[in-house]
Design a protein around this motif. Structure first.
Motif, PDB file in Angstrom:
ATOM      1  N   HIS A 216     -20.570 -34.438 -26.475  1.00  0.00           N
ATOM      2  CA  HIS A 216     -19.236 -34.765 -25.987  1.00  0.00           C
ATOM      3  C   HIS A 216     -18.697 -36.037 -26.637  1.00  0.00           C
ATOM      4  O   HIS A 216     -17.560 -36.081 -27.102  1.00  0.00           O
ATOM      5  N   THR A 217     -19.514 -37.099 -26.627  1.00  0.00           N
ATOM      6  CA  THR A 217     -19.013 -38.393 -27.117  1.00  0.00           C
ATOM      7  C   THR A 217     -18.963 -38.479 -28.634  1.00  0.00           C
ATOM      8  O   THR A 217     -18.120 -39.188 -29.188  1.00  0.00           O
ATOM      9  N   GLN A 218     -19.856 -37.783 -29.323  1.00  0.00           N
ATOM     10  CA  GLN A 218     -19.917 -37.893 -30.779  1.00  0.00           C
ATOM     11  C   GLN A 218     -19.123 -36.815 -31.504  1.00  0.00           C
ATOM     12  O   GLN A 218     -18.731 -37.007 -32.653  1.00  0.00           O
ATOM     13  N   GLU A 219     -18.901 -35.684 -30.829  1.00  0.00           N
ATOM     14  CA  GLU A 219     -18.234 -34.568 -31.493  1.00  0.00           C
ATOM     15  C   GLU A 219     -16.903 -34.209 -30.821  1.00  0.00           C
ATOM     16  O   GLU A 219     -15.835 -34.301 -31.432  1.00  0.00           O
ATOM     17  N   ASP A 220     -16.963 -33.845 -29.550  1.00  0.00           N
ATOM     18  CA  ASP A 220     -15.776 -33.315 -28.873  1.00  0.00           C
ATOM     19  C   ASP A 220     -14.650 -34.336 -28.742  1.00  0.00           C
ATOM     20  O   ASP A 220     -13.509 -34.064 -29.115  1.00  0.00           O
ATOM     21  N   ILE A 221     -14.952 -35.510 -28.177  1.00  0.00           N
ATOM     22  CA  ILE A 221     -13.891 -36.475 -27.892  1.00  0.00           C
ATOM     23  C   ILE A 221     -13.212 -36.985 -29.170  1.00  0.00           C
ATOM     24  O   ILE A 221     -11.977 -37.021 -29.231  1.00  0.00           O
ATOM     25  N   PRO A 222     -13.965 -37.390 -30.219  1.00  0.00           N
ATOM     26  CA  PRO A 222     -13.282 -37.826 -31.444  1.00  0.00           C
ATOM     27  C   PRO A 222     -12.361 -36.759 -32.035  1.00  0.00           C
ATOM     28  O   PRO A 222     -11.255 -37.063 -32.491  1.00  0.00           O
ATOM     29  N   GLU A 223     -12.805 -35.500 -32.011  1.00  0.00           N
ATOM     30  CA  GLU A 223     -11.974 -34.427 -32.539  1.00  0.00           C
ATOM     31  C   GLU A 223     -10.785 -34.161 -31.626  1.00  0.00           C
ATOM     32  O   GLU A 223      -9.657 -33.952 -32.089  1.00  0.00           O
ATOM     33  N   ASP A 224     -11.011 -34.182 -30.314  1.00  0.00           N
ATOM     34  CA  ASP A 224      -9.925 -33.923 -29.366  1.00  0.00           C
ATOM     35  C   ASP A 224      -8.818 -34.964 -29.481  1.00  0.00           C
ATOM     36  O   ASP A 224      -7.631 -34.652 -29.331  1.00  0.00           O
ATOM     37  N   GLY A 226      -7.998 -36.576 -32.148  1.00  0.00           N
ATOM     38  CA  GLY A 226      -7.387 -36.582 -33.463  1.00  0.00           C
ATOM     39  C   GLY A 226      -7.900 -37.673 -34.377  1.00  0.00           C
ATOM     40  O   GLY A 226      -7.260 -37.986 -35.393  1.00  0.00           O
ATOM     41  N   LEU A 227      -9.065 -38.238 -34.063  1.00  0.00           N
ATOM     42  CA  LEU A 227      -9.643 -39.237 -34.962  1.00  0.00           C
ATOM     43  C   LEU A 227     -10.130 -38.588 -36.250  1.00  0.00           C
ATOM     44  O   LEU A 227     -10.204 -39.224 -37.302  1.00  0.00           O
ATOM     45  N   THR A 228     -10.506 -37.322 -36.149  1.00  0.00           N
ATOM     46  CA  THR A 228     -11.015 -36.583 -37.296  1.00  0.00           C
ATOM     47  C   THR A 228     -10.870 -35.102 -37.008  1.00  0.00           C
ATOM     48  O   THR A 228     -10.850 -34.680 -35.839  1.00  0.00           O
ATOM     49  N   ASP A 229     -10.750 -34.309 -38.060  1.00  0.00           N
ATOM     50  CA  ASP A 229     -10.743 -32.854 -37.895  1.00  0.00           C
ATOM     51  C   ASP A 229     -12.161 -32.302 -37.789  1.00  0.00           C
ATOM     52  O   ASP A 229     -12.368 -31.218 -37.266  1.00  0.00           O
ATOM     53  N   TYR A 235     -15.105 -41.120 -39.196  1.00  0.00           N
ATOM     54  CA  TYR A 235     -13.760 -41.642 -38.975  1.00  0.00           C
ATOM     55  C   TYR A 235     -13.842 -43.156 -38.923  1.00  0.00           C
ATOM     56  O   TYR A 235     -14.914 -43.736 -38.705  1.00  0.00           O
ATOM     57  N   GLU A 236     -12.720 -43.787 -39.140  1.00  0.00           N
ATOM     58  CA  GLU A 236     -12.675 -45.242 -39.137  1.00  0.00           C
ATOM     59  C   GLU A 236     -12.385 -45.763 -37.735  1.00  0.00           C
ATOM     60  O   GLU A 236     -11.773 -45.086 -36.910  1.00  0.00           O
ATOM     61  N   ILE A 237     -12.850 -46.993 -37.476  1.00  0.00           N
ATOM     62  CA  ILE A 237     -12.536 -47.694 -36.226  1.00  0.00           C
ATOM     63  C   ILE A 237     -11.782 -48.965 -36.587  1.00  0.00           C
ATOM     64  O   ILE A 237     -12.354 -49.831 -37.266  1.00  0.00           O
ATOM     65  N   PRO A 238     -10.513 -49.118 -36.221  1.00  0.00           N
ATOM     66  CA  PRO A 238      -9.717 -48.126 -35.487  1.00  0.00           C
ATOM     67  C   PRO A 238      -9.151 -47.060 -36.416  1.00  0.00           C
ATOM     68  O   PRO A 238      -9.107 -47.239 -37.624  1.00  0.00           O
TER      69      PRO A 238
END
Length: 290
Positions: A216-224, A226-229, A235-238
């Motif tokens: 959830h934290t490493q895959e789903d949330i970043p993609e949801d 829009g941090l990365t496709d 992805y970069e922070i920020p």
């Protein structure tokens, strides 16, 4: 003799699920305030059912490293520990976030067990969330221009899952620490997918109220968000999304300050923690009210 048992969910699929539990146990073990410190899991070894048998201490403090009150903390863990006469009403938590502790006997090992409420509903978790936000931005005095999104899983099957998220969002909002504070969820409204729609702040820090980093934290949330496709590309922070900078922290349960929350839970149940110098970490300013 007194012992501390930290119980976590664990996972057969994610080897990192148990890492925070072992890490915080090691931190507390090094303080020397408990004669014994053990970890136990539902999905890994050692199991809930076996852990009390590994202890010599007669006085045991059990702290669930879970986010909310619910099925596991109210039913599964007490059942597996074989707590005599366990009734969830002994926690005296009518609002789903106020469980403190209840004392029982473990019938098969003749030990006194002080069974504590989950770490995730303790007031000090608000401090951990703020510390997590500080650590990802590198700003110890962030305030103006920053919004904070606290993200939970959410589920219609257990209303307490959302209550813990909303509770800490309300406390941090009342502290005035951030311009905006919102509680968002993966599986219920308001959803983290639409994070930029809920904030006007140019910078938004997103802190998932999860114990460990996983799917959830490493895959789903970043993609949801829009941090990365594709999470595999990173992805970069920020990352700028819809004209706002999103600072994504990853699971709050990996923050070292969590060890303090576990100690405080045990201390409130009567554990003798004298000798720990200022607990294990210093607290962030502006949230704790005690």
């Amino acid at each position: 003799m007194q012992a501390l048992v930290i119980v976590g969910h664990g996972s057969h699929l994610n080897p990192g699920s148990s890492t925070p539990t072992f890490s915080h146990a090691d931190t507390i073990r090094e303080t020397g305030v408990f004669d014994e410190v053990r970890e136990a899991f539902w999905k890994e070894e050692p199991s809930f059912r076996e852990v009390l048998r590994t202890l010599e201490s007669d006085e045991v403090y059990v702290v669930p490293l879970f986010i909310s009150e619910g099925y596991f903390t109210e039913r599964v863990i007490p059942r597996e520990l074989r707590l005599e006469g366990w009734d969830v009403s002994a926690w005296d938590s009518e609002d789903g976030v106020s469980a403190t502790y209840a004392t029982s006997r473990a019938t098969d090992v003749e030990k006194t067990v002080h069974y504590c409420g989950p770490a995730g509903t303790h007031d000090s978790m608000s401090d951990v969330i703020v510390r997590r936000a500080e650590s990802i931005t590198g700003e110890s005095d962030m305030g103006a221009g920053f919004g904070l999104a606290i993200v939970g899983h959410g589920t219609e099957r257990n209303e307490n899952s959302a209550k813990a998220i909303q509770y800490h969002a309300d406390r941090i909002r009342e502290s005035g620490r951030f311009d905006e504070v919102k509680a968002l969820f993966m599986d219920e409204e308001p959803e983290v997918d639409d994070v930029t729609e809920f904030f006007e702040s140019p910078d938004v820090v997103v802190v998932p109220l999860f114990v460990a980093d996983g799917f959830h934290t490493q895959e789903d949330i970043p993609e949801d968000m829009g941090l990365t496709d594709d999470y595999r590309t990173g992805y970069e922070i920020p990352t700028e999304v819809d004209g706002q900078r999103i600072w994504y922290s990853g699971a709050v349960g990996t923050e070292s300050l969590m060890a303090d929350v576990l100690l405080e839970r045990a201390a409130e149940a009567g554990a003798d923690v004298r000798g720990v110098d200022d607990w294990t970490q210093s607290e962030p300013e502006g949230v704790a009210d005690d």
